[in-house]
Design a protein around this motif. Sequence first.
Motif, PDB file in Angstrom:
ATOM      1  N   ALA A  43      33.743 -13.628  27.733  1.00 22.23           N
ATOM      2  CA  ALA A  43      34.283 -12.630  26.811  1.00 22.23           C
ATOM      3  C   ALA A  43      33.643 -12.765  25.433  1.00 22.23           C
ATOM      4  O   ALA A  43      33.213 -13.850  25.034  1.00 22.23           O
ATOM      5  N   GLN A  44      33.608 -11.638  24.714  1.00 29.35           N
ATOM      6  CA  GLN A  44      33.065 -11.603  23.360  1.00 29.35           C
ATOM      7  C   GLN A  44      34.077 -10.944  22.437  1.00 29.35           C
ATOM      8  O   GLN A  44      34.881 -10.105  22.875  1.00 29.35           O
ATOM      9  N   ALA A  45      34.028 -11.306  21.173  1.00 32.38           N
ATOM     10  CA  ALA A  45      34.936 -10.736  20.176  1.00 32.38           C
ATOM     11  C   ALA A  45      34.931  -9.215  20.276  1.00 32.38           C
ATOM     12  O   ALA A  45      33.887  -8.600  20.498  1.00 32.38           O
ATOM     13  N   GLY A  46      36.121  -8.631  20.154  1.00 32.95           N
ATOM     14  CA  GLY A  46      36.269  -7.183  20.234  1.00 32.95           C
ATOM     15  C   GLY A  46      36.611  -6.674  21.625  1.00 32.95           C
ATOM     16  O   GLY A  46      36.991  -5.519  21.777  1.00 32.95           O
ATOM     17  N   GLN A  47      36.495  -7.512  22.634  1.00 35.72           N
ATOM     18  CA  GLN A  47      36.807  -7.097  23.998  1.00 35.72           C
ATOM     19  C   GLN A  47      38.281  -7.303  24.294  1.00 35.72           C
ATOM     20  O   GLN A  47      38.987  -8.003  23.579  1.00 35.72           O
ATOM     21  N   GLY A  64      41.555 -17.345  23.894  1.00 30.37           N
ATOM     22  CA  GLY A  64      41.689 -16.825  22.537  1.00 30.37           C
ATOM     23  C   GLY A  64      41.321 -17.844  21.474  1.00 30.37           C
ATOM     24  O   GLY A  64      40.786 -17.491  20.416  1.00 30.37           O
ATOM     25  N   ALA A  65      41.576 -19.110  21.743  1.00 28.99           N
ATOM     26  CA  ALA A  65      41.185 -20.163  20.798  1.00 28.99           C
ATOM     27  C   ALA A  65      39.670 -20.339  20.781  1.00 28.99           C
ATOM     28  O   ALA A  65      39.088 -20.646  19.750  1.00 28.99           O
ATOM     29  N   ARG A  66      39.035 -20.123  21.932  1.00 32.73           N
ATOM     30  CA  ARG A  66      37.576 -20.276  22.021  1.00 32.73           C
ATOM     31  C   ARG A  66      36.829 -19.066  21.475  1.00 32.73           C
ATOM     32  O   ARG A  66      35.787 -19.206  20.835  1.00 32.73           O
ATOM     33  N   VAL A  67      37.378 -17.854  21.724  1.00 26.88           N
ATOM     34  CA  VAL A  67      36.713 -16.616  21.312  1.00 26.88           C
ATOM     35  C   VAL A  67      37.661 -15.812  20.429  1.00 26.88           C
ATOM     36  O   VAL A  67      38.469 -15.024  20.924  1.00 26.88           O
TER      37      VAL A  67
END
Length: 79
Positions: A43-47, A64-67
Amino acid sequence: MDVFDPDALTRDAFLGGKLHLWQPRKGYRAGVDPVLLAATVPAQAGQRVLELGCGVGAVSLCLGARVPGLQLTGVEIQP
């Protein structure tokens, strides 16, 4: 036993202390499995990420903590 009794819970650190979960002393407890599963999600930010059968949400919380910047949704049928 009341599951919200402070003596019935432990506060456990994940991801080197980046995430803490309150978990019951007895019964299911998240361990390393959710950390490993979250690490495999590209996953990438904004997804947006949907976790079906999320339990207490440990995988989504680790992800969520990782990305940062994800929109996370978890669905669980068990109370």
